[in-house]
Design a protein around this motif. Structure first.
Motif, PDB file in Angstrom:
ATOM      1  N   GLY A   1       0.790  -1.221   0.000  1.00  0.00           N
ATOM      2  CA  GLY A   1       0.000   0.000   0.000  1.00  0.00           C
ATOM      3  C   GLY A   1       0.821   1.269   0.000  1.00  0.00           C
ATOM      4  N   VAL A   2       2.036   1.225  -0.553  1.00  0.00           N
ATOM      5  CA  VAL A   2       2.882   2.421  -0.600  1.00  0.00           C
ATOM      6  C   VAL A   2       2.412   3.321  -1.743  1.00  0.00           C
ATOM      7  CG1 VAL A   2       5.222   3.304  -0.888  1.00  0.00           C
ATOM      8  CG2 VAL A   2       4.829   1.163   0.355  1.00  0.00           C
ATOM      9  N   VAL A   3       2.027   4.549  -1.398  1.00  0.00           N
ATOM     10  CA  VAL A   3       1.472   5.476  -2.389  1.00  0.00           C
ATOM     11  C   VAL A   3       2.111   6.849  -2.245  1.00  0.00           C
ATOM     12  CG1 VAL A   3      -0.748   4.270  -2.514  1.00  0.00           C
ATOM     13  CG2 VAL A   3      -0.453   6.152  -0.890  1.00  0.00           C
ATOM     14  N   ASP A   4       2.029   7.620  -3.321  1.00  0.00           N
ATOM     15  CA  ASP A   4       2.550   8.977  -3.388  1.00  0.00           C
ATOM     16  C   ASP A   4       1.419   9.864  -3.905  1.00  0.00           C
ATOM     17  OD1 ASP A   4       4.544  10.925  -3.170  1.00  0.00           O
ATOM     18  OD2 ASP A   4       5.235  10.616  -5.227  1.00  0.00           O
ATOM     19  N   ILE A   5       1.172  10.998  -3.257  1.00  0.00           N
ATOM     20  CA  ILE A   5       0.005  11.833  -3.550  1.00  0.00           C
ATOM     21  C   ILE A   5       0.457  13.197  -4.058  1.00  0.00           C
ATOM     22  CG2 ILE A   5      -2.131  12.831  -2.626  1.00  0.00           C
ATOM     23  CD1 ILE A   5      -1.806  10.815  -0.260  1.00  0.00           C
ATOM     24  N   HIS A   6      -0.148  13.629  -5.178  1.00  0.00           N
ATOM     25  CA  HIS A   6       0.169  14.950  -5.739  1.00  0.00           C
ATOM     26  C   HIS A   6      -1.115  15.701  -6.075  1.00  0.00           C
ATOM     27  CE1 HIS A   6       4.601  14.638  -6.526  1.00  0.00           C
ATOM     28  NE2 HIS A   6       4.306  13.363  -6.330  1.00  0.00           N
ATOM     29  N   THR A   7      -1.147  16.984  -5.735  1.00  0.00           N
ATOM     30  CA  THR A   7      -2.140  17.903  -6.273  1.00  0.00           C
ATOM     31  C   THR A   7      -1.591  18.421  -7.602  1.00  0.00           C
ATOM     32  OG1 THR A   7      -1.291  20.000  -5.422  1.00  0.00           O
ATOM     33  CG2 THR A   7      -2.552  18.637  -3.878  1.00  0.00           C
TER      34      THR A   7
END
Length: 226
Positions: free
Chosen positions: A57-63
């Motif tokens: 469940g490793v995730v990276d979040i960007h606006t």
């Protein structure tokens, strides 16, 4: 071709509305922050998630304009899409559970980016606000619809120069409001999205909502997608 899923997170009881979320299932196709930020800006969703390890469940979040250590609707959406019990954004380990039509995550208020929570006298005043209201900085405008029942009317305005004028459903702001009020909330935000919250043990807070597919598509790495 890369695979992009577009979800709607925090849908209303009728399954409509919700905040659009782009999910890139294979984050390796965008290996650095610059390429991820460029795609998030091109897509124009309030957030886009890059999955770096679907099993852990490793995730990276960007606006469209910046990288976030934590955000509510991307983590609820990723947990639902990948059927995860744990999601790992940069902020830390986030537990998830699935309960009927709702997907829940457990988070800490200190993970949420700071924003102004402004209470208005009535839901009608919140509804009447221009988009965005005058002023600077992230604004979460809210009012009680039914205080005894914990029902809140809210709207969210990033007020930053990235093209997102109003955020349809904002889990991080709901997290902060729940921490401030110290009680479970049933929030109607934007055009008709629904966010449920509940204080948990150890100063944690659960955030829950419905998730629906909007569309799924393959697209070349260099192609526009809107």
């Amino acid at each position: 071709m890369n695979e992009l899923d577009v979800l709607r997170v925090f849908c209303g009881p009728d399954g409509r509305h919700g905040n659009a979320l782009g999910v890139v299932r294979d984050g390796r196709t965008y290996p650095d922050e610059a390429s991820r930020q460029a795609l998030a800006a091109e897509l124009g969703f309030s957030e886009t998630v890059f999955v770096d390890d679907p099993e852990r469940g490793v995730v990276d979040i960007h606006t469209p304009g910046l990288r976030l250590p934590f955000a509510g609707h991307p983590l609820v959406g990723a947990a639902w899409l990948l059927d995860l019990e744990v999601v790992n954004p940069p902020a830390g380990e986030v537990w998830a559970r699935h309960d009927g039509e709702f997907t829940w995550i457990t988070a800490r208020p200190e993970w949420a980016p700071p924003r102004r929570l402004q209470r208005y006298a009535s839901a009608a005043e919140v509804d009447a606000l221009p988009a965005p209201p005058p002023g600077d900085g992230w604004l979460y405008a809210w009012a009680w619809e039914d205080e005894a029942a914990g029902r809140v009317r809210a709207r969210a305005f990033p007020r930053r120069d990235d093209g997102v004028v109003e955020d349809e459903a904002t889990g991080a702001a709901a997290l902060l409001l729940t921490a401030e009020l110290g009680r479970a909330l049933n929030i109607t935000q934007g055009r008709g999205s629904q966010i449920l919250t509940a204080p948990g043990p150890g100063a944690t807070i659960e955030i829950g909502g419905r998730v629906r597919f909007a569309r799924s598509a393959g697209f070349p790495q260099s192609a526009g997608f809107a």
